[in-house]
Motif scaffolding. Structure first.
Motif, PDB file in Angstrom:
ATOM      1  N   PHE A   9       0.834  -1.201   0.000  1.00 33.75           N
ATOM      2  CA  PHE A   9       0.000   0.000   0.000  1.00 33.75           C
ATOM      3  C   PHE A   9       0.872   1.255   0.000  1.00 33.75           C
ATOM      4  CE2 PHE A   9      -2.491   3.102   2.664  1.00 33.75           C
ATOM      5  CZ  PHE A   9      -3.344   3.485   1.644  1.00 33.75           C
ATOM      6  N   LEU A  10       1.887   1.272   0.834  1.00 32.60           N
ATOM      7  CA  LEU A  10       2.796   2.425   0.865  1.00 32.60           C
ATOM      8  C   LEU A  10       3.510   2.591  -0.472  1.00 32.60           C
ATOM      9  CD1 LEU A  10       4.325   2.120   4.436  1.00 32.60           C
ATOM     10  CD2 LEU A  10       2.475   3.615   3.666  1.00 32.60           C
ATOM     11  N   ARG A  11       3.880   1.491  -1.103  1.00 32.43           N
ATOM     12  CA  ARG A  11       4.510   1.555  -2.422  1.00 32.43           C
ATOM     13  C   ARG A  11       3.531   2.138  -3.444  1.00 32.43           C
ATOM     14  NH1 ARG A  11       5.581  -3.765  -3.921  1.00 32.43           N
ATOM     15  NH2 ARG A  11       7.082  -3.789  -2.225  1.00 32.43           N
ATOM     16  N   PHE A  12       2.259   1.725  -3.365  1.00 39.11           N
ATOM     17  CA  PHE A  12       1.224   2.270  -4.247  1.00 39.11           C
ATOM     18  C   PHE A  12       1.122   3.777  -4.063  1.00 39.11           C
ATOM     19  CE2 PHE A  12      -3.233   3.700  -4.451  1.00 39.11           C
ATOM     20  CZ  PHE A  12      -3.481   3.512  -5.799  1.00 39.11           C
ATOM     21  N   LEU A  13       1.108   4.240  -2.827  1.00 37.30           N
ATOM     22  CA  LEU A  13       1.009   5.676  -2.562  1.00 37.30           C
ATOM     23  C   LEU A  13       2.186   6.429  -3.162  1.00 37.30           C
ATOM     24  CD1 LEU A  13      -0.180   5.711   1.170  1.00 37.30           C
ATOM     25  CD2 LEU A  13      -1.566   6.089  -0.885  1.00 37.30           C
ATOM     26  N   ARG A  14       3.379   5.869  -3.016  1.00 37.42           N
ATOM     27  CA  ARG A  14       4.579   6.544  -3.537  1.00 37.42           C
ATOM     28  C   ARG A  14       4.657   6.475  -5.051  1.00 37.42           C
ATOM     29  NH1 ARG A  14       6.899   3.577   0.495  1.00 37.42           N
ATOM     30  NH2 ARG A  14       7.873   2.233  -1.039  1.00 37.42           N
TER      31      ARG A  14
END
Length: 63
Positions: A9-14
């Motif tokens: 999820f954090l990778r998606f946000l970035r």
């Protein structure tokens, strides 16, 4: 949310929404204090727009 899913999820946000690490960190600190959902806090802080919020919830639904 499992730690693996949260990492994705954090990778998606970035990567997909181009949020900076600092923007994410600000929202994460607020989550710890208020226990609010991260996507809503990102929106409330003006870090994402409604279209991006919708994309986040679509991603979370599929995860």
């Amino acid at each position: 949310m499992s730690s693996t899913t949260y990492t994705k999820f954090l990778r998606f946000l970035r990567e997909e929404l181009a949020l900076s690490a600092d923007s994410i960190a600000i929202a994460q600190r607020s989550v710890e204090q208020t226990q609010g959902p991260l996507p809503m806090l990102l929106w409330q802080y003006g870090l994402i727009n409604l279209h991006e919020l919708d994309r986040i919830y679509d991603w979370l639904e599929e995860a």
